[in-house]
Design an enzyme around this catalytic site. Sequence first.
Site, PDB file in Angstrom:
ATOM      1  N   GLU A  78      -4.979  -9.623  -0.332  1.00 49.38           N
ATOM      2  CA  GLU A  78      -5.506  -8.265  -0.250  1.00 49.38           C
ATOM      3  C   GLU A  78      -6.023  -7.802  -1.597  1.00 49.38           C
ATOM      4  O   GLU A  78      -5.355  -7.991  -2.628  1.00 49.38           O
ATOM      5  CB  GLU A  78      -4.425  -7.284   0.226  1.00 49.38           C
ATOM      6  CG  GLU A  78      -4.182  -7.320   1.713  1.00 49.38           C
ATOM      7  CD  GLU A  78      -3.411  -6.109   2.185  1.00 49.38           C
ATOM      8  OE1 GLU A  78      -3.893  -5.446   3.117  1.00 49.38           O
ATOM      9  OE2 GLU A  78      -2.330  -5.825   1.639  1.00 49.38           O
TER      10      GLU A  78
ATOM     11  N   ASN B  62     -12.784  -1.228   5.215  1.00 47.13           N
ATOM     12  CA  ASN B  62     -12.714  -1.932   3.940  1.00 47.13           C
ATOM     13  C   ASN B  62     -13.349  -3.302   4.130  1.00 47.13           C
ATOM     14  O   ASN B  62     -13.444  -3.804   5.245  1.00 47.13           O
ATOM     15  CB  ASN B  62     -11.262  -2.027   3.433  1.00 47.13           C
ATOM     16  CG  ASN B  62     -10.311  -2.561   4.494  1.00 47.13           C
ATOM     17  OD1 ASN B  62     -10.724  -2.988   5.571  1.00 47.13           O
ATOM     18  ND2 ASN B  62      -9.032  -2.564   4.215  1.00 47.13           N
TER      19      ASN B  62
ATOM     20  N   GLN C 196       0.831  -1.189   0.000  1.00 48.77           N
ATOM     21  CA  GLN C 196       0.000   0.000   0.000  1.00 48.77           C
ATOM     22  C   GLN C 196       0.876   1.254   0.000  1.00 48.77           C
ATOM     23  O   GLN C 196       2.022   1.229   0.486  1.00 48.77           O
ATOM     24  CB  GLN C 196      -0.926   0.067   1.227  1.00 48.77           C
ATOM     25  CG  GLN C 196      -2.247  -0.688   1.086  1.00 48.77           C
ATOM     26  CD  GLN C 196      -2.063  -2.174   1.313  1.00 48.77           C
ATOM     27  OE1 GLN C 196      -1.253  -2.587   2.144  1.00 48.77           O
ATOM     28  NE2 GLN C 196      -2.815  -2.988   0.586  1.00 48.77           N
TER      29      GLN C 196
ATOM     30  N   GLY D 234      -2.947  -5.430   8.701  1.00 43.82           N
ATOM     31  CA  GLY D 234      -3.572  -5.042   9.958  1.00 43.82           C
ATOM     32  C   GLY D 234      -5.081  -5.164   9.930  1.00 43.82           C
ATOM     33  O   GLY D 234      -5.692  -5.759  10.828  1.00 43.82           O
ATOM     34  N   SER D 235      -5.717  -4.601   8.894  1.00 43.88           N
ATOM     35  CA  SER D 235      -7.174  -4.662   8.842  1.00 43.88           C
ATOM     36  C   SER D 235      -7.656  -6.100   8.671  1.00 43.88           C
ATOM     37  O   SER D 235      -8.682  -6.494   9.241  1.00 43.88           O
ATOM     38  CB  SER D 235      -7.710  -3.766   7.717  1.00 43.88           C
ATOM     39  OG  SER D 235      -7.312  -4.246   6.454  1.00 43.88           O
TER      40      SER D 235
ATOM     41  N   CYS E 122      -5.837   0.915   6.330  1.00 41.41           N
ATOM     42  CA  CYS E 122      -4.599   0.134   6.250  1.00 41.41           C
ATOM     43  C   CYS E 122      -3.950   0.176   7.625  1.00 41.41           C
ATOM     44  O   CYS E 122      -3.268   1.139   7.982  1.00 41.41           O
ATOM     45  CB  CYS E 122      -3.667   0.710   5.179  1.00 41.41           C
ATOM     46  SG  CYS E 122      -2.191  -0.292   4.918  1.00 41.41           S
ATOM     47  N   GLY E 123      -4.196  -0.868   8.398  1.00 38.57           N
ATOM     48  CA  GLY E 123      -3.805  -0.852   9.798  1.00 38.57           C
ATOM     49  C   GLY E 123      -2.311  -0.810  10.033  1.00 38.57           C
ATOM     50  O   GLY E 123      -1.820  -0.038  10.864  1.00 38.57           O
TER      51      GLY E 123
END
Length: 282
Positions: free
Chosen positions: A211, A160, A56, A221-222, A83-84
């Site tokens: 992803e 998301n 990302q 993360g998410s 985006c964690g």
Amino acid sequence: MRRMMDTRPPPGLSFMKMHGLGNDFVVIDRRAGGPPVTAALARALGDRHRGVGFDQLAVIEAAKDADAALTFFNADGSPSSACGNATRCVARFLMEETGQQALVLRTERGLLQAEDAGGGLTRVNMGAPLLAWDEIPLAEAMDTLHLPVEGDPVATGMGNPHCTFFVPDVEAVALEVLGPQFEHHPFYPQRTNVEFVQVLGSDAIRLRIWERGTGVTLASGSCSCAAAVAAARRGLTGRRVTVHVDGGQLQIDWRDDGVWMTGATAHVFDGHLTPAFLEALP
């Protein structure tokens, strides 16, 4: 006479390369201004052969109601609302820059709290999970705990969309085959992240990740938050678990005020995109 050192920044666009457990990011700091970050720039930067490469792209902006604002792009140039791991990386960078132990970041999810968790770890509250079909969102009303899809996945929103499958052995999953199939499932109008989870115990899960807009990643993360929420909703674990991803471990704690995620971060290097690279963008 000794030559004077040129302290001027090189021409082009500065960036930072960071990662959280191998989930890697390019970070562009626009708090002082600079050219806008476009989808074309994100796609060019995300190319691991002709650009820099990332899972990302995170862009830091100034914010009036927070310490900074963050926007995200996937490697294919599409936007990402959450985006964690990138949020944790940027939070660590800003805390080291300012000396603060805690701060607030604005994302499309709203205001997210971040704090120093000690031992070099960074903790972020990713907000409350979205559990209703139209919040995730799904294409039509259905039970988000048991989607009518082969494999009986769980749907979760963390800003998301996510589709989580529980399997007896994640190593046996053909991630590169199944991931893109479910990313584009018609139940998910915005596409989806896809997670395959193996329950290791009441407080631990093993996770592999596809992803949306990126592909296979070492960590997310998410996705870790969504998988932990799905496991707790199914009664397979408690609300506090260690998530074992390909790149390491994250601690996920689903509290009343949101899903807190704790883990390591790394600031790898700083770089500059050349004017020639920027001028070649479509």
